[in-house]
Scaffold this motif. Structure first.
Motif, mmCIF file in Angstrom:
data_model
loop_
_atom_site.group_PDB
_atom_site.id
_atom_site.type_symbol
_atom_site.label_atom_id
_atom_site.label_comp_id
_atom_site.label_asym_id
_atom_site.label_seq_id
_atom_site.Cartn_x
_atom_site.Cartn_y
_atom_site.Cartn_z
ATOM 1 N N ILE A 73 0.854 -1.195 0.000
ATOM 2 C CA ILE A 73 0.000 0.000 0.000
ATOM 3 C C ILE A 73 0.883 1.237 0.000
ATOM 4 O O ILE A 73 1.556 1.531 0.984
ATOM 5 C CB ILE A 73 -0.904 0.067 1.251
ATOM 6 C CG1 ILE A 73 -1.450 -1.305 1.630
ATOM 7 C CG2 ILE A 73 -2.024 1.082 1.029
ATOM 8 C CD1 ILE A 73 -2.116 -1.311 3.016
ATOM 9 N N GLY A 74 0.918 1.954 -1.133
ATOM 10 C CA GLY A 74 1.637 3.227 -1.189
ATOM 11 C C GLY A 74 0.585 4.326 -1.288
ATOM 12 O O GLY A 74 0.064 4.807 -0.289
ATOM 13 N N THR A 75 0.261 4.717 -2.526
ATOM 14 C CA THR A 75 -0.924 5.570 -2.684
ATOM 15 C C THR A 75 -2.186 4.747 -2.431
ATOM 16 O O THR A 75 -3.257 5.312 -2.218
ATOM 17 C CB THR A 75 -1.020 6.136 -4.113
ATOM 18 O OG1 THR A 75 -1.227 5.040 -5.029
ATOM 19 C CG2 THR A 75 0.236 6.890 -4.494
ATOM 20 N N GLY A 76 -2.065 3.432 -2.514
ATOM 21 C CA GLY A 76 -3.218 2.540 -2.345
ATOM 22 C C GLY A 76 -3.883 2.170 -3.658
ATOM 23 O O GLY A 76 -4.784 1.327 -3.685
ATOM 24 N N GLY A 77 -3.432 2.783 -4.753
ATOM 25 C CA GLY A 77 -4.070 2.545 -6.046
ATOM 26 C C GLY A 77 -4.000 1.088 -6.488
ATOM 27 O O GLY A 77 -4.998 0.505 -6.922
ATOM 28 N N THR A 78 -2.819 0.489 -6.354
ATOM 29 C CA THR A 78 -2.626 -0.879 -6.838
ATOM 30 C C THR A 78 -3.473 -1.870 -6.051
ATOM 31 O O THR A 78 -4.161 -2.722 -6.623
ATOM 32 C CB THR A 78 -1.141 -1.282 -6.723
ATOM 33 O OG1 THR A 78 -0.343 -0.308 -7.382
ATOM 34 C CG2 THR A 78 -0.905 -2.635 -7.353
ATOM 35 N N VAL A 79 -3.417 -1.765 -4.725
ATOM 36 C CA VAL A 79 -4.119 -2.768 -3.923
ATOM 37 C C VAL A 79 -5.627 -2.571 -4.003
ATOM 38 O O VAL A 79 -6.386 -3.537 -4.173
ATOM 39 C CB VAL A 79 -3.599 -2.779 -2.454
ATOM 40 C CG1 VAL A 79 -4.064 -1.558 -1.672
ATOM 41 C CG2 VAL A 79 -4.032 -4.054 -1.748
ATOM 42 N N ALA B 280 12.207 -3.759 -2.532
ATOM 43 C CA ALA B 280 11.802 -4.219 -1.206
ATOM 44 C C ALA B 280 10.298 -4.078 -0.969
ATOM 45 O O ALA B 280 9.751 -4.744 -0.088
ATOM 46 C CB ALA B 280 12.572 -3.473 -0.130
ATOM 47 N N SER B 281 9.614 -3.233 -1.746
ATOM 48 C CA SER B 281 8.149 -3.210 -1.576
ATOM 49 C C SER B 281 7.576 -4.526 -2.083
ATOM 50 O O SER B 281 6.585 -5.035 -1.538
ATOM 51 C CB SER B 281 7.512 -2.013 -2.285
ATOM 52 O OG SER B 281 7.577 -2.134 -3.689
ATOM 53 N N ALA B 282 8.212 -5.115 -3.093
ATOM 54 C CA ALA B 282 7.816 -6.454 -3.546
ATOM 55 C C ALA B 282 8.185 -7.485 -2.489
ATOM 56 O O ALA B 282 7.403 -8.413 -2.220
ATOM 57 C CB ALA B 282 8.496 -6.790 -4.870
#
Ligand code: PMP
Length: 451
Positions: A181-187, A277-279
């Motif tokens: 979850i970064g901006t949350g767009g992907t998840v 590392a986010s992966a």
């Protein structure tokens, strides 16, 4: 013509799923990695960049000859720079000053203009990356602020592309979808699509750094880049991005830096998959989830970018040692061997009075205290990134009044070394009579230089 595209923009997406076979030992559920590092710009953010620009062209906020402006340290800037190059726009990317020179070079290679601003500022600060980008967009004729954090076209990119790809590639057999979850767009974008097509059957799991506020951490600094939510202690209100739709998620797995980095390295060495590392954090979360599943389940975990972006960090043993992420080879004494009986470090907020500092020295018996940014819900060990200086007990002596601020007495932050560093090597490197010992990027102890 199969796999032939009319432009680089059409080549965004269509990334393969690659089954993990070795880090999954003992797990019966198949785990597939969605290889987003194979996008033209090297990351999942190409999808969001293309979608945001297309939406802005449709609604007229970005017009021919316009200027795309974004605040980002990385992949979104690259995605936007690619779209700008291909569609004939100027791109201005505002980056925090810690951004690696390699990343700046990539942006410039695509023709983007780079504006550097100090990192680590509170969100409300006029020079904060997003604030500055917004202002540049307003003041530049034809300027358009992409604003990935609050732009609905960011999650929509994953509703329209990432989610449907995962559903089709697994023939509808996916049961669990895991992403950072970064901006949350992907998840939340792909998660929303997968929930919709599966009548709610697919479980959506976010991977979050342990100290990020999304999963309940205190917002103090962590080492896994591009995911989580850091909270500057001077930030008045912890506002989450509108791109993050929390209701889509069934669970958030909190992953410590060390676990994320360990899995990241294992993916390279055991699976031949060089990812960031986010992966690694997302795969760590996926493995946790998969351990409780059976052969009829199917886990898809998304790998946002390549490890090539982080060769001087997560794949560099010296960097890991210095920050306390490796235990050392144990053939000679390491700093950890000096810690027996060392007290927890004394900690004084930068806003403390001399009386408050004196109390902390009396309580701990310490000679030197860490001066930290005020953080009310701090974890027991202070993140190195929260330490802004040092205060010596003997500097409080003399005629200073107890009501006074410690501010004029604050010395530069102590040099730091990692818990696994050989003692001789660490002492040869660091200067001064006191130093901090880091474990997992947090200050475990403050020690005097051994005689
Ligand atoms: N990992 C990396 C490497 C990224 O660049 C990003 C995007 N900031 C993410 C994870 C998180 O993706 P999102 O913003 O869609 O949540």
């Amino acid at each position: 013509m199969e796999h032939s595209y009319e432009s680089v923009l059409d080549a965004v997406g269509h990334t393969p799923l690659i089954r993990l076979t070795r880090v999954t030992e003992g797990i019966s559920a198949p785990v597939y990695l969605k290889a987003e590092f194979l996008n033209p710009g090297g990351s999942v953010k190409d999808r969001a960049a293309r979608h945001m620009v297309a939406a802005a062209e449709r609604d007229g906020t970005l017009r021919p000859g316009g200027v795309i402006v974004e605040g980002t340290s990385g992949n979104t800037g690259i995605g936007l720079a690619i779209v700008a190059a291909q569609r004939g726009y100027r791109a201005i990317v505002v980056v925090p000053d810690k951004t690696s020179t390699d990343k700046l070079a990539v942006l410039r290679a695509y023709g983007a203009e780079v504006v550097v601003t100090p990192g680590g500022l509170p969100r409300e600060h006029p020079e904060h990356v997003s604030q500055l980008a917004r202002r540049i967009a307003e003041q530049t004729p034809g300027g358009w602020f992409a604003n990935q954090y609050d732009n609905p076209a960011n999650p929509q990119a994953h509703v329209d592309t990432t989610g449907p790809e995962i559903w089709a590639q697994t023939g509808g057999r996916v049961t669990h979808y895991v992403a950072g979850i970064g901006t949350g767009g992907t998840v939340s974008g792909a998660g929303a699509h997968l929930k919709g097509v599966s009548d709610g059957r697919v479980r959506v799991i976010g991977a979050d750094p342990e100290h990020s506020t999304y999963g309940g951490g205190d917002g103090s600094p962590y080492y896994v880049e591009s995911i989580g939510h850091y909270l500057h202690p001077d930030t008045a209100e912890d506002v989450w991005p509108q791109s993050y739709h929390t209701g889509v998620l069934d669970a958030v797995e909190r992953i410590g830096d060390r676990e994320a980095i360990t899995v990241t390295r294992a993916l390279a060495r055991q699976e031949g998959l060089l990812v960031g590392a986010s992966a690694g954090a997302a795969v760590a979360a996926a493995l946790r989830v998969a351990r409780g599943l059976g052969p009829d389940d199917l886990v898809v975990v998304l790998a946002p970018d390549s490890g090539r972006n982080y060769l001087s960090k997560y794949f560099d043993d010296d960097w890991l040692l210095r920050n306390g992420f490796l235990d050392g080879d144990r053939t000679r004494p390491v700093l950890g061997d000096l810690l027996a009986g060392a007290p927890a470090p004394a900690v004084v907020p930068a806003t403390a009075s001399t009386a408050q500092a004196r109390e902390e020295f009396d309580r701990t018996g310490a000679e030197v205290a860490l001066v930290v940014l005020g953080r009310t819900s701090a974890a027991p060990l202070r993140a190195a990134g929260d330490v802004v200086g040092a205060l010596r007990r003997d500097s409080l002596k003399g005629d200073s009044l107890d009501g006074d601020s410690i501010e004029p007495l604050i010395a530069p932050a102590l040099p730091a070394a990692g818990i696994g560093e050989p003692v001789d090597a660490a002492l040869a490197r660091i200067e001064g009579d006191w130093f901090a010992v880091l474990a997992d990027g947090r200050v475990r102890a403050v020690l005097p230089r051994p005689a």
